[in-house]
Design an enzyme around this catalytic site. Sequence first.
Site, PDB file in Angstrom:
ATOM      1  N   THR A  81       0.817  -1.210   0.000  1.00  0.00           N
ATOM      2  CA  THR A  81       0.000   0.000   0.000  1.00  0.00           C
ATOM      3  C   THR A  81       0.854   1.265   0.000  1.00  0.00           C
ATOM      4  OG1 THR A  81      -1.534   1.269   1.384  1.00  0.00           O
ATOM      5  CG2 THR A  81      -0.093  -0.245   2.533  1.00  0.00           C
ATOM      6  N   ASP A  82       0.258   2.362  -0.469  1.00  0.00           N
ATOM      7  CA  ASP A  82       0.973   3.656  -0.405  1.00  0.00           C
ATOM      8  C   ASP A  82       1.070   4.187   1.027  1.00  0.00           C
ATOM      9  OD1 ASP A  82      -1.698   4.360  -0.026  1.00  0.00           O
ATOM     10  OD2 ASP A  82      -1.757   5.875  -1.602  1.00  0.00           O
ATOM     11  N   GLU A  83       0.273   3.599   1.956  1.00  0.00           N
ATOM     12  CA  GLU A  83       0.265   4.131   3.330  1.00  0.00           C
ATOM     13  C   GLU A  83       1.601   3.931   4.041  1.00  0.00           C
ATOM     14  OE1 GLU A  83      -3.139   3.425   5.743  1.00  0.00           O
ATOM     15  OE2 GLU A  83      -4.522   3.530   4.057  1.00  0.00           O
TER      16      GLU A  83
ATOM     17  N   TYR B  72      -1.976  -0.376  10.998  1.00  0.00           N
ATOM     18  CA  TYR B  72      -2.092  -1.071   9.703  1.00  0.00           C
ATOM     19  C   TYR B  72      -0.867  -0.796   8.840  1.00  0.00           C
ATOM     20  CZ  TYR B  72      -3.315  -1.572   4.752  1.00  0.00           C
ATOM     21  OH  TYR B  72      -3.289  -1.882   3.407  1.00  0.00           O
TER      22      TYR B  72
ATOM     23  N   LYS C  68       2.146  -3.270   7.383  1.00  0.00           N
ATOM     24  CA  LYS C  68       2.435  -3.455   5.961  1.00  0.00           C
ATOM     25  C   LYS C  68       3.888  -3.055   5.666  1.00  0.00           C
ATOM     26  CE  LYS C  68       0.033  -4.531   2.973  1.00  0.00           C
ATOM     27  NZ  LYS C  68      -0.320  -5.868   2.413  1.00  0.00           N
TER      28      LYS C  68
ATOM     29  N   ARG D 216      -7.426  11.450  -0.590  1.00  0.00           N
ATOM     30  CA  ARG D 216      -7.032  10.119  -0.999  1.00  0.00           C
ATOM     31  C   ARG D 216      -6.971  10.087  -2.532  1.00  0.00           C
ATOM     32  NH1 ARG D 216      -5.838  10.239   3.510  1.00  0.00           N
ATOM     33  NH2 ARG D 216      -6.265   8.776   5.204  1.00  0.00           N
TER      34      ARG D 216
HETATM   35  P1  NAD Z   1      -9.662  -7.352   2.095  1.00  0.00           P
HETATM   36  O1  NAD Z   1      -9.668  -7.062   3.554  1.00  0.00           O
HETATM   37  O2  NAD Z   1     -10.858  -7.073   1.269  1.00  0.00           O
HETATM   38  O3  NAD Z   1      -9.291  -8.885   1.861  1.00  0.00           O
HETATM   39  C1  NAD Z   1      -8.295  -9.535   2.568  1.00  0.00           C
HETATM   40  C2  NAD Z   1      -8.437 -11.034   2.328  1.00  0.00           C
HETATM   41  O4  NAD Z   1      -7.397 -11.701   3.060  1.00  0.00           O
HETATM   42  C3  NAD Z   1      -9.761 -11.617   2.820  1.00  0.00           C
HETATM   43  O5  NAD Z   1     -10.303 -12.479   1.853  1.00  0.00           O
HETATM   44  C4  NAD Z   1      -9.391 -12.378   4.077  1.00  0.00           C
HETATM   45  O6  NAD Z   1     -10.223 -13.483   4.359  1.00  0.00           O
HETATM   46  C5  NAD Z   1      -7.958 -12.803   3.763  1.00  0.00           C
HETATM   47  N1  NAD Z   1      -7.169 -13.032   4.975  1.00  0.00           N
HETATM   48  C6  NAD Z   1      -7.053 -12.211   6.056  1.00  0.00           C
HETATM   49  N2  NAD Z   1      -6.266 -12.770   6.994  1.00  0.00           N
HETATM   50  C7  NAD Z   1      -5.849 -13.952   6.483  1.00  0.00           C
HETATM   51  C8  NAD Z   1      -5.013 -14.986   6.982  1.00  0.00           C
HETATM   52  N3  NAD Z   1      -4.457 -14.891   8.185  1.00  0.00           N
HETATM   53  N4  NAD Z   1      -4.788 -16.069   6.198  1.00  0.00           N
HETATM   54  C9  NAD Z   1      -5.358 -16.169   4.971  1.00  0.00           C
HETATM   55  N5  NAD Z   1      -6.170 -15.233   4.476  1.00  0.00           N
HETATM   56  C10 NAD Z   1      -6.417 -14.137   5.204  1.00  0.00           C
HETATM   57  O7  NAD Z   1      -8.389  -6.569   1.542  1.00  0.00           O
HETATM   58  P2  NAD Z   1      -8.184  -5.791   0.155  1.00  0.00           P
HETATM   59  O8  NAD Z   1      -8.696  -4.420   0.298  1.00  0.00           O
HETATM   60  O9  NAD Z   1      -8.644  -6.637  -0.949  1.00  0.00           O
HETATM   61  O10 NAD Z   1      -6.584  -5.697   0.141  1.00  0.00           O
HETATM   62  C11 NAD Z   1      -5.811  -6.760  -0.402  1.00  0.00           C
HETATM   63  C12 NAD Z   1      -4.339  -6.393  -0.304  1.00  0.00           C
HETATM   64  O11 NAD Z   1      -4.081  -5.188  -1.016  1.00  0.00           O
HETATM   65  C13 NAD Z   1      -3.875  -6.148   1.133  1.00  0.00           C
HETATM   66  O12 NAD Z   1      -2.581  -6.672   1.265  1.00  0.00           O
HETATM   67  C14 NAD Z   1      -3.864  -4.622   1.257  1.00  0.00           C
HETATM   68  O13 NAD Z   1      -2.888  -4.218   2.195  1.00  0.00           O
HETATM   69  C15 NAD Z   1      -3.487  -4.220  -0.152  1.00  0.00           C
HETATM   70  N6  NAD Z   1      -3.978  -2.900  -0.586  1.00  0.00           N
HETATM   71  C16 NAD Z   1      -5.300  -2.569  -0.438  1.00  0.00           C
HETATM   72  C17 NAD Z   1      -5.751  -1.336  -0.932  1.00  0.00           C
HETATM   73  C18 NAD Z   1      -7.202  -0.929  -0.814  1.00  0.00           C
HETATM   74  O14 NAD Z   1      -7.525   0.217  -1.127  1.00  0.00           O
HETATM   75  N7  NAD Z   1      -8.112  -1.796  -0.411  1.00  0.00           N
HETATM   76  C19 NAD Z   1      -4.848  -0.449  -1.531  1.00  0.00           C
HETATM   77  C20 NAD Z   1      -3.514  -0.829  -1.628  1.00  0.00           C
HETATM   78  C21 NAD Z   1      -3.078  -2.064  -1.186  1.00  0.00           C
HETATM   79  O1  DAU Z   2      -4.146   4.030   0.480  1.00  0.00           O
HETATM   80  C1  DAU Z   2      -4.363   2.657   0.391  1.00  0.00           C
HETATM   81  C2  DAU Z   2      -5.204   2.201   1.558  1.00  0.00           C
HETATM   82  O2  DAU Z   2      -6.525   2.682   1.329  1.00  0.00           O
HETATM   83  C3  DAU Z   2      -5.217   0.679   1.714  1.00  0.00           C
HETATM   84  O3  DAU Z   2      -3.919   0.234   2.033  1.00  0.00           O
HETATM   85  C4  DAU Z   2      -6.185   0.258   2.832  1.00  0.00           C
HETATM   86  O4  DAU Z   2      -6.260  -1.160   2.892  1.00  0.00           O
HETATM   87  C5  DAU Z   2      -7.554   0.827   2.506  1.00  0.00           C
HETATM   88  O5  DAU Z   2      -8.443   0.523   3.555  1.00  0.00           O
HETATM   89  C6  DAU Z   2      -7.489   2.351   2.287  1.00  0.00           C
HETATM   90  O6  DAU Z   2      -7.207   3.028   3.538  1.00  0.00           O
HETATM   91  P1  DAU Z   2      -7.990   4.371   3.987  1.00  0.00           P
HETATM   92  O7  DAU Z   2      -7.939   4.478   5.432  1.00  0.00           O
HETATM   93  O8  DAU Z   2      -7.559   5.533   3.150  1.00  0.00           O
HETATM   94  O9  DAU Z   2      -9.491   3.960   3.463  1.00  0.00           O
HETATM   95  P2  DAU Z   2     -10.950   4.165   4.109  1.00  0.00           P
HETATM   96  O10 DAU Z   2     -11.927   3.790   3.057  1.00  0.00           O
HETATM   97  O11 DAU Z   2     -11.045   3.544   5.431  1.00  0.00           O
HETATM   98  O12 DAU Z   2     -11.005   5.739   4.313  1.00  0.00           O
HETATM   99  C7  DAU Z   2     -10.873   6.641   3.225  1.00  0.00           C
HETATM  100  C8  DAU Z   2     -10.962   8.055   3.782  1.00  0.00           C
HETATM  101  O13 DAU Z   2     -12.286   8.278   4.261  1.00  0.00           O
HETATM  102  C9  DAU Z   2     -10.046   8.296   4.964  1.00  0.00           C
HETATM  103  O14 DAU Z   2      -9.542   9.620   4.905  1.00  0.00           O
HETATM  104  C10 DAU Z   2     -10.957   8.133   6.169  1.00  0.00           C
HETATM  105  C11 DAU Z   2     -12.308   8.613   5.654  1.00  0.00           C
HETATM  106  N1  DAU Z   2     -13.473   7.964   6.258  1.00  0.00           N
HETATM  107  C12 DAU Z   2     -13.520   6.591   6.264  1.00  0.00           C
HETATM  108  C13 DAU Z   2     -14.576   5.915   6.855  1.00  0.00           C
HETATM  109  C14 DAU Z   2     -14.618   4.422   6.884  1.00  0.00           C
HETATM  110  C15 DAU Z   2     -14.518   8.703   6.788  1.00  0.00           C
HETATM  111  O15 DAU Z   2     -14.481   9.958   6.743  1.00  0.00           O
HETATM  112  N2  DAU Z   2     -15.570   8.048   7.365  1.00  0.00           N
HETATM  113  C16 DAU Z   2     -15.646   6.694   7.423  1.00  0.00           C
HETATM  114  O16 DAU Z   2     -16.641   6.156   7.975  1.00  0.00           O
END
Ligand code: NAD
Ligand code: DAU
Length: 349
Positions: free
Chosen positions: A130-132, A155, A159, A219
């Site tokens: 992730t970019d975080e 988180y 990562k 974001r």
């Molecule tokens: P998600 O939470 O939707 O899915 C995670 C999956 O991992 C689920 O299916 C869960 O059951 C599985 N999992 C969790 N713990 C596990 C374990 N101990 N063993 C096996 N499986 C397990 O997540 P996502 O949003 O699809 O993110 C996927 C990947 O991409 C993550 O590594 C996250 O850090 C990265 N990522 C997410 C975003 C985003 O915006 N969602 C952005 C950048 C990177």
């Molecule tokens: O940047 C990549 C990341 O983006 C991934 O690595 C993470 O897995 C993914 O969850 C996401 O993280 P954020 O914290 O940016 O996403 P989230 O959707 O939780 O929140 C987006 C923005 O919205 C953040 O500034 C917080 C705000 N927010 C979020 C929630 C859930 C609110 O204002 N209210 C809310 O209820």
Amino acid sequence: MKLLITGGAGFIGSHVVRLFVNKYPQYQIVNLDKLTYAGNLENLRDVEKAPNYQFVKGDIVDADFVNALFAQHQFDGVLHLAAESHVDRSILDPLAFVQTNVIGTVNLLNAAKQSWQGNTEGKRFYHISTDEVYGSLDEGGYFLETTPYDPQSPYSASKAASDHFVRAYHNTYKLPMVISNCSNNYGSHQFPEKLIPLFIHNIQHNKPLPVYGKGENVRDWLWVEDHARAIDVIYHQGKDGDTYNIGGFNEWKNIDLIHLLCQQMDAKLGRAEGTSAQLISYVTDRAGHDLRYAIDAQKLMNELGWKPSVTFEEGLAKTIDWYLENTQWLDSVTSGAYQQYYQTQYQNR
Ligand code: NAD
Ligand code: DAU
């Protein structure tokens, strides 16, 4: 070619599994997922019977299980997406993030190292990050691949630790690997704890839209199918040991995005313009809330020729359509444990 995809029942993982199963019928794809609250086999109904696809339920934290799986399948490659992924949950329970994101990743690295010992030809460990990990930006600048790590939440700290371990295994044991760091994803099948699906769900049900702080955090949003395409390109063409940032140069202040979402939802639900925006409710900010993320994805675009395929307005419209057409999916994931989480996270905010 036998590939292990971890976390394939989750949001991004299910899009990656679908793309690989359909695009590469000659590959054998094994999807390993624990099926936590975020994992859902419904996400993969359309490919579950494909002859080149197999699902295995299991936990990457269990080293014996992971080693046995590698011994059984002799994988050529790993695409590692399994993780605890929600920042708010990491604030409630950091240790769960250390377990899965750090220990789980090291277990996979050990198993790959053991399995590929002496023959790394054609092998690759692809860690999806992730970019975080880069921390928070103020108004100017972008995250580059060379930006020093500065994670700010449990988180992102977990990562960042996992990214460091992947690089350490490359440096120390010559494990072939590649890492990508992506910005915020949106699209179908995303669990409604994240901003966009949560707000779509709440708008549908006329529930308040809990905006953290003043809604001024920024974001950088990428359509999930474009992330999956980038993962395909990086897995096949990325340089060994290298890192690629993934993003679409698409920054939005939360409150502006929320207004756009409300506008599109009003139109799609046949409500008068301005109706959904009345649900906006400013609540206590997220602890340690990162102000701004912004990815510079030029390396990926210039070296590997990837670019996003949709504008944000198009991607958001497709996303809303999917949730409105799949109310059953949304209803099933928001019953049971979700209600408990919602109470803990939003009550008294
Ligand atoms: P998600 O939470 O939707 O899915 C995670 C999956 O991992 C689920 O299916 C869960 O059951 C599985 N999992 C969790 N713990 C596990 C374990 N101990 N063993 C096996 N499986 C397990 O997540 P996502 O949003 O699809 O993110 C996927 C990947 O991409 C993550 O590594 C996250 O850090 C990265 N990522 C997410 C975003 C985003 O915006 N969602 C952005 C950048 C990177
Ligand atoms: O940047 C990549 C990341 O983006 C991934 O690595 C993470 O897995 C993914 O969850 C996401 O993280 P954020 O914290 O940016 O996403 P989230 O959707 O939780 O929140 C987006 C923005 O919205 C953040 O500034 C917080 C705000 N927010 C979020 C929630 C859930 C609110 O204002 N209210 C809310 O209820």
